[in-house]
Design an enzyme around this catalytic site. Structure first.
Site, PDB file in Angstrom:
ATOM      1  N   CYS A 194      18.522  -6.778  73.922  1.00 44.78           N
ATOM      2  CA  CYS A 194      19.857  -7.336  74.182  1.00 44.78           C
ATOM      3  C   CYS A 194      20.642  -7.197  72.884  1.00 44.78           C
ATOM      4  O   CYS A 194      20.387  -7.906  71.907  1.00 44.78           O
ATOM      5  CB  CYS A 194      19.670  -8.794  74.591  1.00 44.78           C
ATOM      6  N   CYS A 248      17.998  -3.421  62.420  1.00 44.43           N
ATOM      7  CA  CYS A 248      17.841  -2.021  62.037  1.00 44.43           C
ATOM      8  C   CYS A 248      16.865  -1.964  60.870  1.00 44.43           C
ATOM      9  O   CYS A 248      17.056  -2.627  59.857  1.00 44.43           O
ATOM     10  CB  CYS A 248      19.188  -1.444  61.627  1.00 44.43           C
ATOM     11  N   CYS A 263      18.730  -0.448  57.444  1.00 43.02           N
ATOM     12  CA  CYS A 263      19.709  -1.199  56.638  1.00 43.02           C
ATOM     13  C   CYS A 263      19.544  -2.708  56.767  1.00 43.02           C
ATOM     14  O   CYS A 263      20.250  -3.453  56.089  1.00 43.02           O
ATOM     15  CB  CYS A 263      21.133  -0.785  56.997  1.00 43.02           C
ATOM     16  N   CYS A 313      24.597   1.806  59.296  1.00 38.91           N
ATOM     17  CA  CYS A 313      24.043   2.925  58.522  1.00 38.91           C
ATOM     18  C   CYS A 313      23.996   4.243  59.286  1.00 38.91           C
ATOM     19  O   CYS A 313      23.565   5.250  58.721  1.00 38.91           O
ATOM     20  CB  CYS A 313      22.658   2.565  58.004  1.00 38.91           C
ATOM     21  N   CYS A 373      23.442   2.846  64.630  1.00 40.09           N
ATOM     22  CA  CYS A 373      23.670   1.608  63.895  1.00 40.09           C
ATOM     23  C   CYS A 373      25.061   1.665  63.257  1.00 40.09           C
ATOM     24  O   CYS A 373      25.381   2.636  62.557  1.00 40.09           O
ATOM     25  CB  CYS A 373      22.599   1.430  62.828  1.00 40.09           C
TER      26      CYS A 373
HETATM   27 FE    FE Z   1      21.272   0.304  60.144  1.00 40.28          FE
END
Ligand code: FE
Length: 130
Positions: free
Chosen positions: A119, A96, A99, A50, A47
C-alpha cells in the site's frame, strides 16, 4: 546497490513539500487523493526520491483502499521493511532500500499467491510509461 545519502536540506531542495513529508517524514497522503490511485497505464513506478524502479504496473491492482496497491515489488532487494508501531497499530513499513525514503506499508491481505498488499503513497513515486 549504491545507497543514496543526502542531508535533510538536500532532500528539501530535491523534493516537493508533499514528497518530502511522505518520503522523509513518513507521512501519508489522504486516501483516494493520490495521482496514481486509479492509474492503469503500463509502465514502472520509480522512487520519487532516487529514481530507482520500485513497482511494475503489471503487479498493480485495485484494492479499494484508496492508495496505489501492488502485490510485489520489482525485486525484494529494493524494499526495506521496518516494524511500525505508530498510531496505535502494528504495521510493517516499507522504504526504498536505496535512499531510505518512506513508501507506505505492506499488509497480509493481498490477492496473489504471496498474500501481500503493498500500500504505497502516490507522492513517493514517479510513474514512467512504457
Ligand atoms: Fe529511493
Amino acid at each position: 546497490m549504491d545507497k543514496i545519502k543526502l542531508t535533510e536540506a538536500e532532500w528539501r531542495d530535491r523534493l516537493t513539500p508533499e514528497q518530502y513529508h511522505i518520503l522523509r517524514e513518513a507521512g501519508t497522503e489522504r486516501a483516494f487523493t493520490g495521482a496514481y490511485e486509479r492509474m492503469k497505464a503500463a509502465g514502472v513506478y520509480l522512487c520519487a526520491g532516487c529514481g530507482t524502479e520500485l513497482f511494475s504496473s503489471a503487479k498493480k491492482y485495485d484494492s479499494g483502499s484508496g492508495w496505489p496497491s501492488f502485490t510485489e515489488p520489482v525485486t525484494d532487494e529494493i524494499i526495506d521493511e521496518h516494524v511500525d508501531i505508530s498510531h496505535g497499530m502494528r504495521r510493517v513499513e516499507v522504504r526504498c532500500a536505496r535512499c531510505g525514503g518512506h513508501l507506505g506499508h505492506v499488509f497480509p491481505d493481498g490477492p496473489a499467491e504471496n498474500g501481500l498488499r503493498y500500500c504505497i503513497n502516490s507522492a513517493s513515486m514517479e510513474f514512467q510509461p512504457d
